[in-house]
Design a protein around this motif. Structure first.
Motif, PDB file in Angstrom:
ATOM      1  N   THR A  49      85.994 -21.909 -19.238  1.00 30.98           N
ATOM      2  CA  THR A  49      85.123 -22.626 -19.877  1.00 30.98           C
ATOM      3  C   THR A  49      83.835 -23.060 -19.111  1.00 30.98           C
ATOM      4  OG1 THR A  49      86.697 -23.270 -21.724  1.00 30.98           O
ATOM      5  CG2 THR A  49      84.401 -24.408 -21.381  1.00 30.98           C
ATOM      6  N   SER A  52      82.053 -19.621 -18.139  1.00 32.60           N
ATOM      7  CA  SER A  52      81.371 -18.817 -19.104  1.00 32.60           C
ATOM      8  C   SER A  52      80.434 -19.718 -19.763  1.00 32.60           C
ATOM      9  CB  SER A  52      82.550 -18.827 -20.331  1.00 32.60           C
ATOM     10  OG  SER A  52      83.610 -17.919 -19.845  1.00 32.60           O
ATOM     11  N   CYS A  53      80.391 -20.767 -19.715  1.00 37.78           N
ATOM     12  CA  CYS A  53      79.280 -21.676 -20.176  1.00 37.78           C
ATOM     13  C   CYS A  53      78.347 -22.650 -19.244  1.00 37.78           C
ATOM     14  CB  CYS A  53      80.123 -22.900 -21.218  1.00 37.78           C
ATOM     15  SG  CYS A  53      81.167 -22.229 -22.440  1.00 37.78           S
ATOM     16  N   LEU A 109      86.151 -14.080 -24.990  1.00 34.60           N
ATOM     17  CA  LEU A 109      85.142 -12.913 -25.697  1.00 34.60           C
ATOM     18  C   LEU A 109      85.344 -12.567 -27.052  1.00 34.60           C
ATOM     19  CD1 LEU A 109      85.838 -10.503 -22.654  1.00 34.60           C
ATOM     20  CD2 LEU A 109      83.612 -11.717 -23.033  1.00 34.60           C
ATOM     21  N   SER A 111      85.863 -14.981 -29.262  1.00 35.38           N
ATOM     22  CA  SER A 111      85.184 -15.959 -30.163  1.00 35.38           C
ATOM     23  C   SER A 111      83.777 -15.836 -29.897  1.00 35.38           C
ATOM     24  CB  SER A 111      85.613 -17.265 -29.355  1.00 35.38           C
ATOM     25  OG  SER A 111      87.032 -17.553 -29.233  1.00 35.38           O
ATOM     26  N   GLY A 112      83.094 -15.025 -29.133  1.00 35.48           N
ATOM     27  CA  GLY A 112      81.620 -14.614 -29.046  1.00 35.48           C
ATOM     28  C   GLY A 112      80.885 -16.045 -28.949  1.00 35.48           C
ATOM     29  N   THR A 113      79.876 -15.996 -29.429  1.00 40.93           N
ATOM     30  CA  THR A 113      78.755 -17.222 -29.124  1.00 40.93           C
ATOM     31  C   THR A 113      79.320 -18.629 -29.522  1.00 40.93           C
ATOM     32  OG1 THR A 113      77.859 -16.876 -31.351  1.00 40.93           O
ATOM     33  CG2 THR A 113      77.000 -15.816 -29.477  1.00 40.93           C
ATOM     34  N   ILE A 114      80.317 -18.658 -30.500  1.00 33.97           N
ATOM     35  CA  ILE A 114      80.940 -20.060 -30.391  1.00 33.97           C
ATOM     36  C   ILE A 114      81.882 -20.595 -29.614  1.00 33.97           C
ATOM     37  CG2 ILE A 114      82.948 -19.178 -32.145  1.00 33.97           C
ATOM     38  CD1 ILE A 114      81.954 -21.421 -34.361  1.00 33.97           C
ATOM     39  N   PHE A 115      82.156 -19.707 -28.539  1.00 39.72           N
ATOM     40  CA  PHE A 115      83.272 -20.392 -27.659  1.00 39.72           C
ATOM     41  C   PHE A 115      82.671 -21.407 -26.992  1.00 39.72           C
ATOM     42  CE2 PHE A 115      84.717 -20.047 -23.257  1.00 39.72           C
ATOM     43  CZ  PHE A 115      85.960 -20.140 -23.607  1.00 39.72           C
ATOM     44  N   CYS A 116      81.610 -21.436 -26.403  1.00 41.15           N
ATOM     45  CA  CYS A 116      81.168 -22.732 -25.706  1.00 41.15           C
ATOM     46  C   CYS A 116      81.073 -23.870 -26.757  1.00 41.15           C
ATOM     47  CB  CYS A 116      79.729 -22.601 -25.231  1.00 41.15           C
ATOM     48  SG  CYS A 116      79.906 -21.200 -23.647  1.00 41.15           S
ATOM     49  N   GLN A 117      80.617 -23.779 -27.810  1.00 39.07           N
ATOM     50  CA  GLN A 117      80.710 -24.795 -28.700  1.00 39.07           C
ATOM     51  C   GLN A 117      81.896 -25.417 -28.766  1.00 39.07           C
ATOM     52  OE1 GLN A 117      78.798 -23.234 -31.923  1.00 39.07           O
ATOM     53  NE2 GLN A 117      76.937 -23.834 -31.459  1.00 39.07           N
ATOM     54  N   GLN A 118      83.082 -24.550 -29.109  1.00 39.11           N
ATOM     55  CA  GLN A 118      84.222 -24.867 -29.447  1.00 39.11           C
ATOM     56  C   GLN A 118      84.958 -25.643 -27.995  1.00 39.11           C
ATOM     57  OE1 GLN A 118      86.031 -21.172 -30.432  1.00 39.11           O
ATOM     58  NE2 GLN A 118      86.070 -21.722 -32.628  1.00 39.11           N
TER      59      GLN A 118
END
Length: 174
Positions: A49, A52-53, A109, A111-118
């Motif tokens: 995380t 990636s974020c 990957l 999860s796409g763009t929502i990964f960081c939010q999650q």
């Protein structure tokens, strides 16, 4: 068999094994190795995380806060691999860490763009924890992706030298 088919089969098998591991883990309770795998999985997920974020500072704060617990669980994990794999322990441990990061990165990957939010909220959650015991409980409750099933119920709690002594005594009696 092509490499991509082999890889796809491996990912599918890992998913099946992960489902089995979750079921088995619930039946065996909390062994030292089970706890160590959970904490290592959480640590890896936080690292993925962070990378990636762009949250490396938050990951570093997590590691600093729980350094003692992370080192203790890493030693337990090392003990598991030494006892389970003998001379291949370091190679198997390295393979596990690599597979763990790969499986968790792949999940990110997907999860796409929502990964960081999650996932970024996990840093707030672990920051609110007060002790190593809290971290262990948190990691046990989280649905952290693992690459494969490991026999953690019967993992050793004694040191390797004590294990060797026991074997020698058994051999002498025979």
């Amino acid at each position: 068999m092509s490499f991509s088919r082999f890889l796809a089969a491996g990912v599918l098998a890992a998913g099946v094994l992960h489902s089995s591991a979750s079921f088995a883990a619930s039946e065996c309770g909390h062994s030292p190795a089970h706890e160590a795998f959970n904490v290592q999985g959480l640590k890896s997920e936080l690292m993925v995380t962070a990378l990636s974020c762009s949250a490396q500072d938050r990951y570093n704060a997590f590691v600093a806060k729980f350094r003692t617990t992370l080192l203790r669980e890493e030693e337990r994990l090392n003990g598991y691999f030494r006892t389970t794999y003998g001379r291949r322990a370091q190679q198997e441990h390295d393979d596990y860490i690599t597979q763990l990061a790969n499986v968790q990165s792949e999940r990110g990957l997907q999860s796409g763009t929502i990964f960081c939010q999650q996932r970024l909220a996990m840093f707030d959650e672990v920051n609110a924890l007060e002790s190593g015991e809290d971290l262990s409980s948190y990691s046990d409750a989280k649905d952290v992706t693992q690459p494969a099933s490991f026999e953690t119920c019967a993992a050793p709690s004694a040191s390797r030298s004590a294990h060797t002594t026991t074997r020698r005594r058994t051999t002498r009696r025979a």
